[in-house]
Enzyme design. Structure first.
Site, PDB file in Angstrom:
ATOM      1  N   ASP A  24     -17.406  89.887 -17.769  1.00 22.88           N
ATOM      2  CA  ASP A  24     -18.037  88.439 -18.036  1.00 22.88           C
ATOM      3  C   ASP A  24     -17.965  87.682 -16.833  1.00 22.88           C
ATOM      4  O   ASP A  24     -19.086  87.042 -16.171  1.00 22.88           O
ATOM      5  CB  ASP A  24     -18.000  87.840 -19.101  1.00 22.88           C
ATOM      6  CG  ASP A  24     -18.082  88.946 -20.272  1.00 22.88           C
ATOM      7  OD1 ASP A  24     -19.224  89.228 -20.777  1.00 22.88           O
ATOM      8  OD2 ASP A  24     -16.962  89.455 -20.927  1.00 22.88           O
ATOM      9  N   GLU A 282     -19.571  95.994 -16.856  1.00 21.71           N
ATOM     10  CA  GLU A 282     -20.908  95.863 -16.155  1.00 21.71           C
ATOM     11  C   GLU A 282     -20.766  95.389 -14.615  1.00 21.71           C
ATOM     12  O   GLU A 282     -21.570  95.962 -13.568  1.00 21.71           O
ATOM     13  CB  GLU A 282     -21.571  94.407 -16.782  1.00 21.71           C
ATOM     14  CG  GLU A 282     -22.960  94.216 -16.216  1.00 21.71           C
ATOM     15  CD  GLU A 282     -23.734  93.292 -17.093  1.00 21.71           C
ATOM     16  OE1 GLU A 282     -23.718  93.421 -18.270  1.00 21.71           O
ATOM     17  OE2 GLU A 282     -24.413  92.374 -16.319  1.00 21.71           O
TER      18      GLU A 282
END
Length: 387
Positions: A24, A282
Site C-alpha cells: 500500500d 501490487e
C-alpha cells in the site's frame, strides 16, 4: 476542524493506511512522487505506519512528524487528525477512510475537492465498468470517485514514472554497471551461465522442494534474497537460522545471498539484473512488468480465496499470444506458487519456457508502456471531473 491554511498549500492530499507492509505504501509513495516530479503538483502524503514508510524513504528515519522528500511533503497520519485545509484533489488509497474532521472540512471547501478512492490493481473484466464511477457521501454534500489501475484502455493504467524505461534499458546495456551494482550490494559475480533469481515473496513453506531442484540442477542458480517474509522458509533449507545480511549460503549448484531491504531505486535495479523475478503484492508486481523479464507473482491472499480469481484474470490477459506449451507451463507454475499445484513438478516445464517468456514479457511491457501511466491518468481524470 476549521480549515485553517497550513504552511504548505497542497494541490493533492494522498492518504495511506498500511495493510500489506510495503504494498500500500509502496504504491502511494510512487504515486505521490509521480504527481510531484512528473506533473509539478504540490503533494502532501499522509501515512499512518511511519516504520514501514521509513524502509522506503530513508529521510523518514529521523523520526520527524513532517518531512519533505523527493518533492513531496510527508506527514504522519495521527489521531486526532491535525487541523489542515484540504487540498483541491484528495486521494484515499485503497478505501482507507478519511478522518471525519477532514471530511467535514472538504464539504465546506469552495470549490469542493475532487475526491478519489484509488482501488487495488486487478485484471478482472468488471473493473472497466466501475472505473470512474461516482458515489455520494451518505451525509455530506460530497461525491467520491472510484479509480482503478489496470491493463486496458478503459482503466487508469499502471504507475510508471517518466524516463523509467530508458533508465532500465541503459542499465541492461551496461554489463559493467550491472557488475558494479551487484558488487555494491555485496553479491559475488555470478559464474558464467548461472541463472540469477530475485526472490521477494510471502511465506512459502513449499519452497524447499524448489530449492532442492535448483541445488541438484546442472545449471547454477543464484538467488538474491532481500529481507522479507520468505527468508525463514529459505533458511530452513540450509539449516542456518543465524545468517546475516551479506552471507552466502551454498548447496551444490544453488547459492543464496541474503540482501538488506532495498530502497525503490535499488529494487528496480535488482529486477533488471535478474533472469527471473519472484514478486509479491501490487507494487513489486508492477515493477516486475516494467523490468520486462520473466516473473512470478505471489498474490496477496484474500478472504474466500478471491485472490485466485484475480490471479487467473491476470494470467488470461498476460499469456495471450504466447505459445500454448509455454503458456500452460507458466500458468501451472504460477498456480503452484500460489498454493494450487505441485511446485517441484511444475518447475521443469516452466524453466524450459523461460526463453519464450523473456521475449513475451518484453512485448507485454512495451504494450503497457504505450498507454498512459497511472499518475497521468489521474491528473487527466481530475481535470475532466472539475469541468
Amino acid at each position: 476542524m476549521t480549515g485553517t491554511p497550513d504552511a504548505f498549500d497542497p494541490d493533492w492530499d494522498l492518504f495511506c493506511r498500511v495493510v500489506d507492509n510495503f504494498g500500500d505504501i509502496g504504491v502511494s509513495w510512487r504515486l505521490a512522487k509521480g504527481l510531484a516530479q512528473d506533473h509539478d503538483c504540490a503533494v502532501r502524503l499522509w501515512v499512518d505506519d511511519w516504520a514501514s514508510f521509513s524502509r522506503l524513504c530513508p529521510a523518514a528515519r529521523s523520526g520527524a512528524e513532517r518531512l519533505i522528500a523527493d518533492g513531496v511533503e510527508v506527514r504522519r497520519w495521527t489521531e486526532p487528525f491535525p487541523d489542515v485545509k484540504p487540498a483541491a484533489h484528495v486521494v484515499e488509497a485503497f478505501a482507507c477512510e478519511l478522518p471525519e474532521g477532514y471530511l467535514a472540512a472538504m464539504s465546506v471547501r469552495n470549490p469542493q475537492p475532487v475526491w478519489i478512492n484509488l482501488e487495488y490493481l486487478s485484471a478482472e473484466d468488471w473493473v472497466e465498468g466501475c472505473h470512474g464511477l461516482a458515489s455520494p457521501h451518505p451525509r455530506l454534500p460530497l461525491r467520491k470517485h472510484f479509480f482503478f489501475p489496470g491493463f486496458t484502455p478503459g482503466t487508469g493504467g499502471l504507475l510508471r514514472e517518466a524516463g523509467l524505461l530508458a533508465v532500465r534499458d541503459a542499465f541492461r546495456a551496461d554489463p559493467r554497471g550491472r557488475a558494479d551494482f551487484l558488487r555494491r550490494l555485496g553479491i559475488p559475480q555470478p559464474v558464467e551461465g548461472a541463472r540469477c533469481v530475485s526472490l521477494f515473496a510471502y511465506e512459502q513453506p513449499r519452497i524447499a522442494d524448489l530449492l532442492r531442484l535448483w541445488a541438484a540442477d546442472a545449471q547454477p542458480t543464484v538467488v538474491l534474497l532481500p529481507e522479507g517474509r520468505v527468508v525463514g522458509d529459505v533458511l530452513r533449507h540450509f539449516g542456518r537460522p543465524d545468517v546475516q545480511v551479506g552471507d552466502v549460503l551454498v548447496d551444490r549448484a544453488l547459492s543464496v545471498v541474503l540482501l538488506p531491504f532495498l530502497d525503490p531505486a535499488d529494487y528496480d535495479r535488482l529486477l533488471w539484473a535478474c533472469d527471473l523475478n519472484f514478486v509479491r503484492g501490487e507494487d513489486s508486481f508492477v515493477r516486475a512488468q516494467w523490468a520486462a523479464s520473466p516473473f512470478v507473482w505471489h498474490i496477496y491472499e484474500q478472504d474466500d480465496a478471491i485472490h485466485h480469481d484475480k490471479l487467473e484474470a491476470f494470467l488470461a490477459r498476460f499469456l495471450v499470444g504466447l505459445d500454448e506449451a509455454a503458456a500452460t507451463a507458466a500458468r501451472a507454475f504460477w498456480q503452484a506458487w500460489n498454493g494450487e499445484g505441485d511446485l517441484a513438478a511444475s518447475w521443469p516445464a516452466f524453466a524450459d519456457a523461460l526463453p519464450q517468456l523473456a521475449l513475451h514479457t518484453r512485448r507485454w511491457s512495451d504494450a503497457l508502456a504505450a498507454r498512459p501511466d497511472l499518475a497521468s491518468a489521474l491528473v487527466q481524470f481530475s481535470e475532466l471531473t472539475v469541468k
